[in-house]
Design a protein around this motif. Sequence first.
Motif, short mmCIF file in Angstrom:
data_model
loop_
_atom_site.label_atom_id
_atom_site.label_comp_id
_atom_site.label_asym_id
_atom_site.label_seq_id
_atom_site.Cartn_x
_atom_site.Cartn_y
_atom_site.Cartn_z
N ARG A 1 15.79 44.27 -12.39
CA ARG A 1 15.99 42.83 -12.23
C ARG A 1 14.90 42.19 -11.40
NH1 ARG A 1 20.36 40.75 -14.56
NH2 ARG A 1 22.01 42.22 -15.09
N VAL A 2 14.25 42.99 -10.56
CA VAL A 2 13.15 42.46 -9.76
C VAL A 2 11.88 43.11 -10.29
CG1 VAL A 2 12.26 42.15 -7.44
CG2 VAL A 2 14.73 42.33 -7.81
N ASP B 1 27.00 52.05 -9.95
CA ASP B 1 26.63 50.80 -9.29
C ASP B 1 25.12 50.56 -9.34
OD1 ASP B 1 29.31 50.91 -8.68
OD2 ASP B 1 29.04 50.85 -6.50
N TYR C 1 23.25 48.08 -12.09
CA TYR C 1 23.34 46.62 -12.15
C TYR C 1 22.05 45.92 -11.72
CZ TYR C 1 28.44 47.16 -12.71
OH TYR C 1 29.70 47.48 -13.16
N MET C 2 21.36 46.52 -10.73
CA MET C 2 20.18 45.86 -10.18
C MET C 2 18.87 46.37 -10.79
SD MET C 2 20.06 43.36 -8.17
CE MET C 2 18.44 43.66 -7.43
#
Lengths: 194, 194, 194, 194, 194, 194
Positions: free
Chosen positions: D192-193, D185, D188-189
């Motif tokens: 991205r920031v 999991d 996914y992030m």
Amino acid sequence: MAPLSQAPISRFPVPALSDMPEDIRERLLAVQEKSGFIPNVFLVLAHRPGEFRAFFAYHDELMDKPSNLTKAEREMIVVATSNANQCQYCVIAHGAILRIRAKNPLIADQIAINYRKADITDRQKAMLDFAMKVAFEAFAIGEEDYTVLARHRFDGEDAWDIAAIASFFGMSNRMANATSMRPNDEFYMLGRVK
Amino acid sequence: MAPLSQAPISRFPVPALSDMPEDIRERLLAVQEKSGFIPNVFLVLAHRPGEFRAFFAYHDELMDKPSNLTKAEREMIVVATSNANQCQYCVIAHGAILRIRAKNPLIADQIAINYRKADITDRQKAMLDFAMKVAFEAFAIGEEDYTVLARHRFDGEDAWDIAAIASFFGMSNRMANATSMRPNDEFYMLGRVK
Amino acid sequence: MAPLSQAPISRFPVPALSDMPEDIRERLLAVQEKSGFIPNVFLVLAHRPGEFRAFFAYHDELMDKPSNLTKAEREMIVVATSNANQCQYCVIAHGAILRIRAKNPLIADQIAINYRKADITDRQKAMLDFAMKVAFEAFAIGEEDYTVLARHRFDGEDAWDIAAIASFFGMSNRMANATSMRPNDEFYMLGRVK
Amino acid sequence: MAPLSQAPISRFPVPALSDMPEDIRERLLAVQEKSGFIPNVFLVLAHRPGEFRAFFAYHDELMDKPSNLTKAEREMIVVATSNANQCQYCVIAHGAILRIRAKNPLIADQIAINYRKADITDRQKAMLDFAMKVAFEAFAIGEEDYTVLARHRFDGEDAWDIAAIASFFGMSNRMANATSMRPNDEFYMLGRVK
Amino acid sequence: MAPLSQAPISRFPVPALSDMPEDIRERLLAVQEKSGFIPNVFLVLAHRPGEFRAFFAYHDELMDKPSNLTKAEREMIVVATSNANQCQYCVIAHGAILRIRAKNPLIADQIAINYRKADITDRQKAMLDFAMKVAFEAFAIGEEDYTVLARHRFDGEDAWDIAAIASFFGMSNRMANATSMRPNDEFYMLGRVK
Amino acid sequence: MAPLSQAPISRFPVPALSDMPEDIRERLLAVQEKSGFIPNVFLVLAHRPGEFRAFFAYHDELMDKPSNLTKAEREMIVVATSNANQCQYCVIAHGAILRIRAKNPLIADQIAINYRKADITDRQKAMLDFAMKVAFEAFAIGEEDYTVLARHRFDGEDAWDIAAIASFFGMSNRMANATSMRPNDEFYMLGRVK
């Protein structure tokens, strides 16, 4: 574009009737007498007399001799596989023959485009499923395919007929595309009016 | 599995030599005398004498008559397209013939698997590019393909030969797969030892 | 064309034995002693010693360690998937190994061209069905595929072996094609005479 | 469905850290320390320690060692080919790494879906064209492909790097699909920031 | 490359808001007020006001009206088929909407890459199997496909909904690729943080 | 089989004219008055009034409004892409319209089967090449495709028209196959006799 009447029927030389071997000329004249015109496949292949004779001998064995498949059913095989092979000559010429043999003006276009949606029996759809598998995945044909045919009352000899027609016209489709064989204008309307 | 000597050569009935029409039996005996064995394609197709005669008449026109393509080059076309069609009989039987005709024990396997990497000339690769396009995308063949061939000194008649061989063996490949035609054990070693 | 003996074995530089790292040279000399020649894959990949070591470590894990799959069965997977990937090196080299491991001079050509028609068991065909699905549609592999394998007495570990071999040689096939890796002439005849 | 935290990460057994060989456990702990979690590929492949070691040795050679390709470019190859292979694990995990390496939160999704429309240079698009050809048509790779690469200032060694990464992850994609390897999991992030 | 903020959103002219017909401008302003930005599909299609109106009327019928399919399920169909069509705009924009509708930050990426491995129900996988068949083999859809859907409690109206969404976004995917429609940067992060 | 006159025109319910919303019934009656019959697409889609309205609004924008493409050329796009999608309804219905618009009884069948061999200009073949690429590989469309179109004097707006028609009928083809939409018998003969 050239007026249609002048459009070439082959990208290869087409012999004059008078230059053809006697036996070939006679076959063409006989066809002309019967049909009113000479289908271009005869003229285009006459460029190679030896191949012409073998091609039509093969053709006649598969399409004209007695078989459990009706003549209309044999034409269905030609039309379905030829459109999948994008062969203009064969779809248009054999579409005409199919309409005549089946006495059905709609069936050839239906089968050419998507035989799964055509006005034919489930048995005929099974026949065309097998023909399409021969045409596009013959390597995967196995006993289970013959079993499906048998369930639809097609015996081994029928299966050979289906396979041979799909195979022979696969050859024909390729030659027609390679030669840019042009269908005769006459074929388009044949069998459309009952 | 059955011992090889008992493995069936076709999923269809194979007639005994004594039951074949005279002309077919004679051809088989002649082949046997020349080669030492009867290639199974003769036996398998003898199930249908009329188709047998047309098939071999066509075959002989394309593979045996004079042509600008050497006999080895014609076999290259057979081998490359037959492997792409996953036809065991044709790759193994014509691979043997190719090795013999080209007097090269390596070339058949190379061409079957990936002709782009085979020990052949650029001209022969262009020939096989065209043959493969006939075999798999004949609908897209256009004048630009003939122009490429011409650049490699293949004229129109040569192009017809290439197209006709690729088309004919496309038919043969499909029939061999549909009949589960088994290559004779003899073919595997032919031409492998110079 | 260059005489075969001078034909390049890679489109990339191939190091001299004397320029190779010690461990790689030793492996090559050991192979040469055992086989009588150095398979070209060793020479071609020696261009990148780090990749060479990882490649052969992986290879040996899959092809040499104990497994429920026989060594011949593992080679069947290589041969079937490599021909579908059109990899000359792998079909010819591993075809030779398969003939030797299976003590069957015919089986490699049969499996390469169309494993569905090869002299193998139904269980082995199920193994190759799974291997081909891994090679060409791995995204669609699901529990139903493992169930089919189980029905043929392949457990999960066997399935992993099949998948890993098909995957590893998929990598190898791509590198062999990208490098134009040439099979050694010796492979063509190996195992053909019992 | 199982709560995500309980969703299996492999359809094969996953060993406990305490049951792994020392060297593998140490690598996993090191990764965990650096990344904050253990990417599932380490856990899934630990089921086969020998394959694990070879896999990561190969991976590190291709992805971590010096090369003219930037680390971001190498990840672009992974992401583009892995989505074409429909490999969930590789697109999501390497998409995260690509975002981080390229310091660009958008690029991974763009390249995965259609690299031709991504915010990358024409040179990078040529790199990905070659990588995709290796992944899907390696058999057709020829000198003309290397010429196109050279025109974009990719030399032979760069071409090998591209081919090897596309080939290696082709293997990885197949194993991930066959094992139903689940991406963590966390991926996914990541990245991205900014 | 142009800085992202200057990257074109279409290869076709994009009208200024002030130049758009009143009804279109109002819809865009309403969307902007609701979402905080104007999705580029509105701007790109505004180049053709008549097509814009029909496109969004159709879209709203399929995506916003009552249906047995949840709004999240409809977005699943869009995301799965759009990635198979390699449509950057639709995967990224509708992936965002799917995350929001499903309240699941992982699901869009999972479904886009390989829905068979996504955290969805078997019923939803059957829905996507049908959607993918509509998208790629609609010609082969038959009653047996509707039977499979029925077994998963999708009635005829649900089937129409699935088919219509897959078909409509097939159109949308093609237009987005032909226009090089660029997804707004805002979409990438939407719905990723619960 | 059911007599043709009773053959269903959709696998979904078809509303009676009297049950349709006023605007839809009026459109159908207007079409009937003009054409002498109601094309089945109107009846089949009337099952979903909202979708009906959007579908025909879109259709009319693309097929009826002024454009540099002649109405016959637009129909050529429909016919070529619809046969490739195996959509019986669209090939037969739009084939009829094409024959009428082009005042050419042969052209529809030619284009459906293989537009490369049809009696059309090179410019029209370039138009259809682009349309087919939109229909089957829209993801690969790039500026080079627009350049080819420009060389044939198709500007950007023309390109949009081609792309939009190919995309819209791609949707229509899928819905027609999913609904088993039956072409009216009347279409088969329309435009065949000058």
